[in-house]
Design an enzyme around this catalytic site. Sequence first.
Site, short mmCIF file in Angstrom:
data_model
loop_
_atom_site.label_atom_id
_atom_site.label_comp_id
_atom_site.label_asym_id
_atom_site.label_seq_id
_atom_site.Cartn_x
_atom_site.Cartn_y
_atom_site.Cartn_z
N LYS A 193 -2.29 -0.66 14.22
CA LYS A 193 -3.48 -1.37 13.48
C LYS A 193 -2.59 -2.59 13.26
O LYS A 193 -1.99 -2.46 12.14
CB LYS A 193 -4.04 -0.94 12.44
CG LYS A 193 -5.54 -1.04 12.17
CD LYS A 193 -5.43 -2.37 11.69
CE LYS A 193 -5.49 -2.68 10.16
NZ LYS A 193 -5.28 -4.04 9.89
N SER A 246 2.20 -3.70 1.55
CA SER A 246 2.36 -3.85 0.10
C SER A 246 2.33 -2.60 -0.64
O SER A 246 1.91 -1.62 -0.21
CB SER A 246 1.51 -4.71 -0.44
OG SER A 246 -0.01 -4.16 -0.51
N THR A 249 -1.52 -0.99 -1.41
CA THR A 249 -2.02 -0.44 -0.07
C THR A 249 -1.27 0.88 0.38
O THR A 249 -1.92 1.88 0.73
CB THR A 249 -2.08 -1.45 1.02
OG1 THR A 249 -2.57 -2.65 0.65
CG2 THR A 249 -2.96 -1.00 2.34
N GLY A 250 0.01 0.95 0.22
CA GLY A 250 0.88 1.95 0.42
C GLY A 250 0.47 3.20 -0.20
O GLY A 250 0.45 4.32 0.48
N GLU A 268 6.91 2.09 4.13
CA GLU A 268 7.63 0.78 4.08
C GLU A 268 7.25 -0.19 3.05
O GLU A 268 6.40 -0.89 3.63
CB GLU A 268 8.29 0.54 5.59
CG GLU A 268 8.96 1.50 6.18
CD GLU A 268 10.42 2.11 5.71
OE1 GLU A 268 10.82 1.26 4.73
OE2 GLU A 268 10.79 3.07 6.14
N CYS A 302 10.14 -8.62 3.38
CA CYS A 302 10.34 -7.77 2.60
C CYS A 302 11.39 -7.47 1.65
O CYS A 302 11.37 -7.10 0.56
CB CYS A 302 9.63 -6.17 2.99
SG CYS A 302 10.73 -5.81 4.41
N GLU A 399 6.41 -9.28 -7.22
CA GLU A 399 6.92 -9.51 -5.93
C GLU A 399 5.87 -10.93 -5.54
O GLU A 399 4.71 -10.70 -5.45
CB GLU A 399 6.52 -8.45 -4.71
CG GLU A 399 6.98 -9.04 -3.18
CD GLU A 399 6.50 -7.99 -2.30
OE1 GLU A 399 5.53 -7.50 -2.23
OE2 GLU A 399 7.46 -7.74 -1.29
P1 NAD Z 1 -1.10 -5.08 3.01
O1 NAD Z 1 -0.65 -3.95 2.29
O2 NAD Z 1 -2.03 -6.03 2.41
O3 NAD Z 1 -1.42 -4.76 4.43
C1 NAD Z 1 -0.68 -4.12 5.41
C2 NAD Z 1 -1.65 -3.59 6.31
O4 NAD Z 1 -2.44 -2.46 5.86
C3 NAD Z 1 -2.55 -4.39 6.90
O5 NAD Z 1 -2.54 -4.25 8.61
C4 NAD Z 1 -3.64 -4.22 6.59
O6 NAD Z 1 -4.92 -4.47 7.35
C5 NAD Z 1 -3.93 -2.67 6.45
N1 NAD Z 1 -4.61 -2.20 5.44
C6 NAD Z 1 -5.08 -2.62 4.11
N2 NAD Z 1 -5.87 -1.71 3.47
C7 NAD Z 1 -5.67 -0.60 4.22
C8 NAD Z 1 -6.09 0.86 3.81
N3 NAD Z 1 -6.72 1.18 2.74
N4 NAD Z 1 -5.67 2.08 4.47
C9 NAD Z 1 -4.86 1.67 5.73
N5 NAD Z 1 -4.47 0.27 6.06
C10 NAD Z 1 -4.97 -0.63 5.23
O7 NAD Z 1 0.24 -5.99 3.05
P2 NAD Z 1 0.51 -7.52 3.85
O8 NAD Z 1 0.10 -8.43 2.82
O9 NAD Z 1 0.13 -7.55 5.25
O10 NAD Z 1 1.98 -7.69 3.81
C11 NAD Z 1 2.91 -8.03 3.06
C12 NAD Z 1 3.64 -6.86 1.91
O11 NAD Z 1 4.30 -5.77 3.27
C13 NAD Z 1 4.60 -7.33 1.04
O12 NAD Z 1 4.36 -6.59 -0.14
C14 NAD Z 1 5.91 -6.73 1.75
O13 NAD Z 1 7.04 -6.43 0.87
C15 NAD Z 1 5.68 -5.59 2.64
N6 NAD Z 1 6.61 -5.38 3.64
C16 NAD Z 1 7.30 -4.20 3.51
C17 NAD Z 1 8.26 -4.17 4.72
C18 NAD Z 1 9.22 -3.02 4.80
O14 NAD Z 1 9.79 -2.87 5.72
N7 NAD Z 1 9.52 -2.23 3.43
C19 NAD Z 1 8.15 -5.06 5.61
C20 NAD Z 1 7.46 -6.07 5.83
C21 NAD Z 1 6.70 -6.29 4.72
#
Ligand code: NAD
Length: 495
Positions: A193, A246, A249-250, A268, A302, A399
Amino acid sequence: MSDIPLLPQVEAFLRRRHGLFIDGVTVHSHSSQTLDVTNPATGQVIAQVADADLADIDAAVICANQGFARWSQAAPATRGNVLLKLADLLEQHREELAQIETCQSGKIIQISRAFEVDQAAHFLRYYAGWATKISGQTLTPSLPSFNGERYTAFTLREPVGVVVGIVPWNFSTMIAIWKLASALVTGCSIIIKPSEFTPLTILRIAELAIDAGLPAGVLNVLTGGGHVGKGLVEHPGTHKVSFTGSVPTGIAVGRSAMGAGLTRATLELGGKNAAGFLRDIEVDKAVDGIIEAGFLHSGQICAAAERFYVHRSQIDAVLEKLKTRLSRLTIGSPLDERTEFGPVTHQQHQQKLLGYFAQARAENNTIIHGGKLIDRPGCYVEPTVILANSSHDTLLNEETFGPIATFLPYDSEDELLALMNNGPYGLSASLWTHDLGKALRMIPAINAGTLWVNMHTLLDPAVPFGGNRSSGVGREFGSAFIEDYTELKSVMIRY
Ligand code: NAD
């Protein structure tokens, strides 16, 4: 300054009516809802993708289970060979994939080529090497023997099943490849996804995976909003979630996964990573390090550093030099090969960064450089340097995920360690010093899943990566991924 021309196949790809990728082919969604994909460098809509619905989720999960039944029986060497072939195909389509990625994310073209394609191929080859090396153990139980019976035992590593790979927008190709390579090499199938902001490149890569010999149903792609990810995580037919995104969401994904019957979850997440510069580091070297740690891909990494701690005796000189270096950056179109600094990936993100500039001013932080939008179409913000007043200031705690480096001076190394460990996160950190003995003594005291010395941000597939504390659960890369994508089965035999 001028843009490179888009390849005809990129133009044709963007003009397509994009569907979902299920069972080895592009299919139209049951949903009539679509999402616009916008080029952040121009503000123009470049494509539309389906916003998948529950019927699409069901269809993908059924096919992924059928794909799993076939793929989990494939010989390990066959799995490895498919990944190797896919790596070759990524390289053969390097420019096409890099251009699609730059158009959807605003990433400067050299980063799309070097990281999204070349690094993705490198990771695929690394994982391919594991295909024939995943193994269990033989063990000798100490159970009692009353009539001469004996015992032996062994363990098997078995694929967990259908994996849900949820991907953010910052490295939409490379992060998707981390997930699909881990799944495919262990014999799992996967449904990716992608982020709603950057869904295009993985749709093209899914087609290349079929050309590489991957059976239908093993890799599926569902585009759409967060509800698609949630629907997949909560579906009884999926068995593991690999989420990158993020922290909020995680946490929601972790809850959904546990609620769905203890579905395995690797999370992650983000962080607020620190870089600490010891007193012996020269000003020029510190400034090179700050640019590497904080400004690559406009800070949308990240693992990038956002908190910078410099000894009080050096901070004025470092800030002055950094300001000069940033003011010389070539800012422009990401399709221009001379551009060093492009837009951020979407408008909501640009607005969020603008909010952080306002917050810094409201808290009387000093804006040393930047702190504004760039006056041109698209999602541009200035590379920004902020001097905070205290470790409690917002810019040292939240962040931003953007090109904002926030500084605080320190006086002693104990204070530096306390500052670096401030806050609930623990994804990455870096120490900068010529005194490796001192660095080695400080390393155990720093809370981070990855700690760099005299470098920052660069990842390698052989070196595990993941977050401590609120930055996540689990590790990718190295041999660590095997734990997460396989179940351990113990077999005991009496004879
Ligand atoms: P986000 O959490 O907004 O979205 C990530 C994904 O989750 C998207 O595909 C989104 O559609 C999906 N999503 C949203 N709500 C959901 C739900 N309830 N259930 C399941 N999936 C859902 O993050 P973003 O804005 O796309 O990315 C930026 C964030 O990602 C930053 O916080 C960054 O630090 C983090 N990040 C972490 C790593 C790592 O390896 N630790 C790597 C890259 C980015």
